[in-house]
Write an enzyme that holds these catalytic residues in place. Structure first.
Site, PDB file in Angstrom:
ATOM      1  CD  GLU A  28     -21.312  31.451  12.946  1.00  0.00           C
ATOM      2  OE1 GLU A  28     -21.126  31.640  14.150  1.00  0.00           O
ATOM      3  OE2 GLU A  28     -21.112  30.349  12.387  1.00  0.00           O
ATOM      4  CB  CYS A  29     -17.738  33.605   7.578  1.00  0.00           C
ATOM      5  SG  CYS A  29     -16.207  33.878   6.643  1.00  0.00           S
ATOM      6  N   GLY A  30     -19.435  33.485   5.353  1.00  0.00           N
ATOM      7  CA  GLY A  30     -20.113  33.371   4.074  1.00  0.00           C
ATOM      8  C   GLY A  30     -21.597  33.664   4.186  1.00  0.00           C
ATOM      9  CG  MET A  40     -19.361  37.372   2.824  1.00  0.00           C
ATOM     10  SD  MET A  40     -18.092  36.425   1.938  1.00  0.00           S
ATOM     11  CE  MET A  40     -16.819  36.302   3.200  1.00  0.00           C
ATOM     12  CB  THR A  59     -20.065  37.756  13.154  1.00  0.00           C
ATOM     13  OG1 THR A  59     -20.322  36.335  13.035  1.00  0.00           O
ATOM     14  CG2 THR A  59     -20.985  38.343  14.209  1.00  0.00           C
TER      15      THR A  59
END
Length: 436
Positions: A327-329, A332, A427
């Site tokens: 999720e998010c970080g 990445m 995501t």
């Protein structure tokens, strides 16, 4: 019977968190059991609440959660003496389109629970106008009741007197006035406050805030203004499905943005959670059946993550046979590369083709409704997931198969679709709940 109170303000940055922590600790020091909640999608404040009260705090969100789910979460305050819900942004600030049970505004929670609102007003640069603002907030929505006001950052006794007289004329109670006191300001970062676990002196900071507020605020009057509250049994709990039976969860300073209600719901459904630290170069538990990388601040630790070969090779080996989600970080880090704020490119896990950059920051903020086009851990294609996105990275490449069709709160389709490759999914939004 617990007494319930919502702490809100006309805007962000006025002092809601500091006052919430100070009141919670001051009442706890008097021997009261205090339970806190956070209205809206905030990962950081609940950890501060827990530090102040000794009790876990969770988020309640009218855009993403239905009334039954909110009642289920708030029910944990049934054995407390005082229950405080800290708001986000301004009292009536939410999105334009209604979600599951509201727009995400703090006022939704106040009206839903029947708790009065304690307003924090910063009258810097004004005097009588502060009373006009408070009166406007009091009268804006009939179902929301104002308990009174605490003034923050008052410049002088004369300034305080002017504001107090105007509020008295408007029929609004003033429970106290806090002079400027920079020592109790909480450190901030680009996504909000620095996390509680990163501050070794957090206990002393909260104690100082409690002492300062107790000197300037009538704690007894504030407590008496709270509403006696009898929690109602929830007809249903939160609609959260664990991603697996045994979950390897990344948890450290780079991976810390996890909603507490999510972890509790996973455990309540029978899942086991095994934490590991990518920053300590740890690999996910080999006995787990799914790996979950939450968000956080990987951009602040990108060099170390790139250098931690055991973590990256262990994650890749895990993904050969079992699902991995970010999720998010975390998303990445599952990608090919992350460029930090100085323009340095760091190699990430390479499980997805995503490339992100912080060299040119751009804020992405808002609620998200995702309709899954492919499965992700715990959820089948077609599932409608509600979450929230907040980051400053830009997408340099997102070449893999889109995971979902993602809409913002207005219904507009956005480009941050998430992606999928093999057993890896990711995501940009943080999951809050699934539509029933």
């Amino acid at each position: 019977m617990p007494a319930g109170l919502v702490i809100s303000a006309p805007a962000s940055g006025v002092g809601k968190t500091t006052l919430t922590l100070a009141l919670a600790r001051a009442w706890r020091n008097r021997g009261l059991n205090v339970q806190c909640f956070k209205s809206g999608p905030d990962y950081i404040d609940p950890a501060f609440h827990a530090a102040a009260t000794g009790r876990a705090s969770v988020n309640v969100d009218s855009w993403a959660m239905d009334r039954g789910g909110i009642a289920h979460l708030v029910g944990r305050g049934a054995d407390a003496d005082v229950v405080l819900a800290e708001g986000s942004m301004g009292l009536f600030d939410g999105v334009a389109a209604r979600g599951v049970s509201g727009t995400g505004a703090t006022a939704d929670i106040a009206e839903m629970l029947g708790w009065p609102v304690l307003l924090v007003i910063d009258p810097s640069g004004q005097a009588q106008t502060a009373a006009a603002i408070a009166a406007g907030l009091r009268d804006y929505r009939p179902g929301v009741r104002l308990a009174g006001v605490v003034l923050n950052r008052v410049a002088s006794p004369r300034h305080e007197d002017l504001v107090r007289r105007a509020l008295d004329d408007a029929g609004i109670a003033v429970f106290g006035a806090l002079p400027r006191h920079a020592e109790i300001s909480l450190p901030k970062r680009h996504l909000g406050l620095v996390q509680a676990e990163e501050q070794a002196e957090i206990g002393k900071l909260i104690d100082e805030a409690a002492r300062f507020v107790a000197e300037h605020v009538d704690l007894d009057a504030v407590l008496q203004s709270a509403a006696a509250w009898a929690p109602q049994p929830a007809a249903n709990g939160l609609n959260v499905t664990p991603p697996g039976q045994r979950i390897a969860l990344a948890r450290d300073a780079a991976f810390s943005f996890v909603y507490p209600h999510m972890l509790e719901a996973w455990r309540a459904a029978g899942a086991d959670i095994s934490n590991f630290s990518p920053l300590a170069d740890e690999a996910p538990d080999a006995s787990a059946d799914v790996c979950w990388l939450p968000g956080g601040y990987p951009e602040l630790h990108a060099g170390k993550i790139a250098a931690n070969a055991r973590f990256r090779s262990g994650l890749r080996a895990f993904a050969e046979t079992r699902p991995v989600h970010g999720e998010c970080g975390g998303y990445m880090v599952l990608g090919t590369a992350l460029t930090d704020a100085d323009g340095v490119r760091h190699e990430m896990a390479g499980l997805l083709g995503l490339e992100t950059s912080f060299a040119k920051r751009r804020m992405h903020l808002g609620y998200r409704l995702a309709e899954l086009a492919a499965p992700m851990p715990g959820h089948s294609p077609g599932a409608r997931l509600r979450g929230h996105e907040f980051h400053y990275s830009t997408i340099a490449a997102q070449p893999d198969t889109p995971l979902a069709v993602v809409h913002d709160a207005t219904g507009a389709v956005i480009a941050e679709t998430g992606s999928r490759r093999g057993n890896a999914t990711g995501t940009f939004f943080h999951l809050i709940a699934e539509d029933r």
